[in-house]
Design an enzyme around this catalytic site. Structure first.
Site, PDB file in Angstrom:
ATOM      1  N   SER A 172       0.832  -1.201   0.000  1.00  0.00           N
ATOM      2  CA  SER A 172       0.000   0.000   0.000  1.00  0.00           C
ATOM      3  C   SER A 172       0.873   1.261   0.000  1.00  0.00           C
ATOM      4  O   SER A 172       1.691   1.435  -0.904  1.00  0.00           O
ATOM      5  CB  SER A 172      -0.964  -0.028   1.184  1.00  0.00           C
ATOM      6  N   ASP A 190      -8.225  -3.284  -7.118  1.00  0.00           N
ATOM      7  CA  ASP A 190      -7.668  -3.032  -5.797  1.00  0.00           C
ATOM      8  C   ASP A 190      -8.748  -2.440  -4.888  1.00  0.00           C
ATOM      9  O   ASP A 190      -9.337  -1.398  -5.196  1.00  0.00           O
ATOM     10  CB  ASP A 190      -6.484  -2.077  -5.921  1.00  0.00           C
ATOM     11  N   HIS A 199      -6.273  -6.084  -1.463  1.00  0.00           N
ATOM     12  CA  HIS A 199      -5.308  -5.008  -1.265  1.00  0.00           C
ATOM     13  C   HIS A 199      -4.213  -5.548  -0.358  1.00  0.00           C
ATOM     14  O   HIS A 199      -4.472  -5.858   0.803  1.00  0.00           O
ATOM     15  CB  HIS A 199      -5.982  -3.792  -0.630  1.00  0.00           C
TER      16      HIS A 199
END
Length: 400
Positions: free
Chosen positions: A174, A270, A337
């Site tokens: 991330s 995502d 994610h």
């Protein structure tokens, strides 16, 4: 009979817990105290930190440095909110964290990197380790020093043996995945010329996409992050010399100029980007996307059409990587994610696959140059191996 049934359930429960425990190890925190004198501190002024599991055997000179994710703060208000939790203060960080997936120390769960020196750098600056503002407001006492934290942690690790690295990877998930992109070439420059050094970005390919109202909300948001943290000086010069610094937070505008080999693991759908770029709260004030963002199975046909459009936009943005074997990709069609630091998605019997290849094998084959890997999945819902995220309603917050 009833007691026997209860005993069987207890045995199954114990076995399940033992399996979960065996899939991860717990690593203590290291506080970088000498970083304070260099001004390399978290938002609240506390020293930075990382977790370090030393390598062994043939992996003693191999290094994997993974940067933690956790979004960003784009102004004084959102940064102040972080001062009282782990994303803004090392005082609030857990003393032990689990290492799993690519950080796992067991060969059966992580065959190519299990015995490397594995480091998880904690995230407490809110800028993907790019901030550098000298002044500290006497009222808020906020420190915007992410770039200095990166440098201080690297200096500490180099002194602990990373200067002798033969193989090394900078990775992250991330906001940490974006860190590995923004600092990719800088990381390579720190290590011996003869070492094999590469970069891995997990869920860090954030695109400059439009939301459901046609607005480029995320570009405005990243512009505020860059301005608040004084990030421009720590963004790749190959990008800032051509474009506005706010655009240099988007990998699509800078990856073609990265000279170090880099691999992207990303979901085309995502979940963070669907929730915060395609359908952020400001573009959906009545909450029509609320249920869909929690679970892709709840999405209406119209919402799925918009998500397919987002996938098309994402794939267009990632085409700048080209077909060079030095740049790899594993782009699945999962609603997910971050997939490299979770055992279930990194390497397990039911992990996501592309071309019958797990993420663990794709990354390792590419790193060791056994074979290139450059695969893009078919559109949702074609991949039965996906682990699609289902969020708790309390987790559905704007994020940006």
């Amino acid at each position: 009979m009833e007691n026997a049934r209860i005993s069987q359930w207890l045995i199954l429960l114990v076995c399940a817990l033992l399996l979960l425990i065996s899939e991860a190890s717990y690593v203590p925190i290291t506080i970088v105290q000498n970083a304070v004198a260099k001004g390399a501190v978290c938002l609240d002024g506390s020293p930075p930190a990382y977790h370090f599991d030393r390598g062994f055997g043939s992996g003693i000179n191999n290094w994997l440095v993974a940067f933690e994710g956790g979004g960003w703060c784009n102004n004084v208000t959102t940064c102040l909110a972080r001062k009282t939790n782990r994303l803004g203060s090392s005082k609030q960080m857990a003393k032990l964290i689990a290492f799993s997936g690519i950080l796992n120390n067991r060969e059966m769960f992580n065959p190519d990197f299990y015995n490397w020196n594995r480091i998880k750098v904690r995230y407490c600056d809110g800028s993907s380790f790019t901030g550098d503002v000298e002044a500290v407001n006497p009222v808020t006492k906020l420190h915007f020093r992410g770039g200095r934290i990166f440098n201080a942690v690297m200096e500490d690790l180099l002194a602990k043996g990373m200067k002798n690295a033969r193989n090394a990877i900078i990775s992250g998930c991330s906001a940490g995945g974006l860190t590995s992109v923004l600092h990719c070439d800088r990381f390579r420059a720190l290590l011996p010329r003869g070492a094999r050094v590469k970069c891995l970005s997990d869920a860090g390919y954030f695109i400059n996409g439009k939301d459901v109202l046609g607005e480029q909300h995320i570009e405005q948001y990243f512009s505020q992050v860059v301005a608040t943290h004084g990030s421009a000086r720590n963004l790749p010069q190959s990008c800032t010399s051509r474009l506005s610094p706010r655009l240099c937070f988007f990998p699509q505008y800078l990856v073609s100029r990265i000279t170090t080999p880099i691999f992207f693991v990303n979901a085309a759908y995502d979940s963070w980007q669907i929730k915060n770029i395609l359908a952020p709260g400001v573009a959906d004030p009545e909450g029509h996307w609320h249920s869909c963002k929690l679970d892709i199975n709840n999405c209406s046909p119209d919402q799925l059409d918009l998500m397919q459009g987002f996938r098309t936009e994402f794939l267009r943005a990632i085409t700048v990587l080209g077909n060079s074997s030095s740049k790899g990709m594993f782009i699945d069609s999962c609603y997910a994610h971050c997939q490299t630091e979770m055992q279930e998605t990194w390497l397990r019997s039911d992990s996501p696959e592309l071309k019958k290849t797990t993420i663990a094998k794709a990354v390792a084959d590419w790193f060791y140059e056994r074979r290139p890997f450059h695969q893009i999945d078919c559109p949702y819902p074609c991949n039965p191996t996906c682990h699609n995220r289902v969020f708790d309603p309390q987790d559905d917050h704007p994020g940006v």
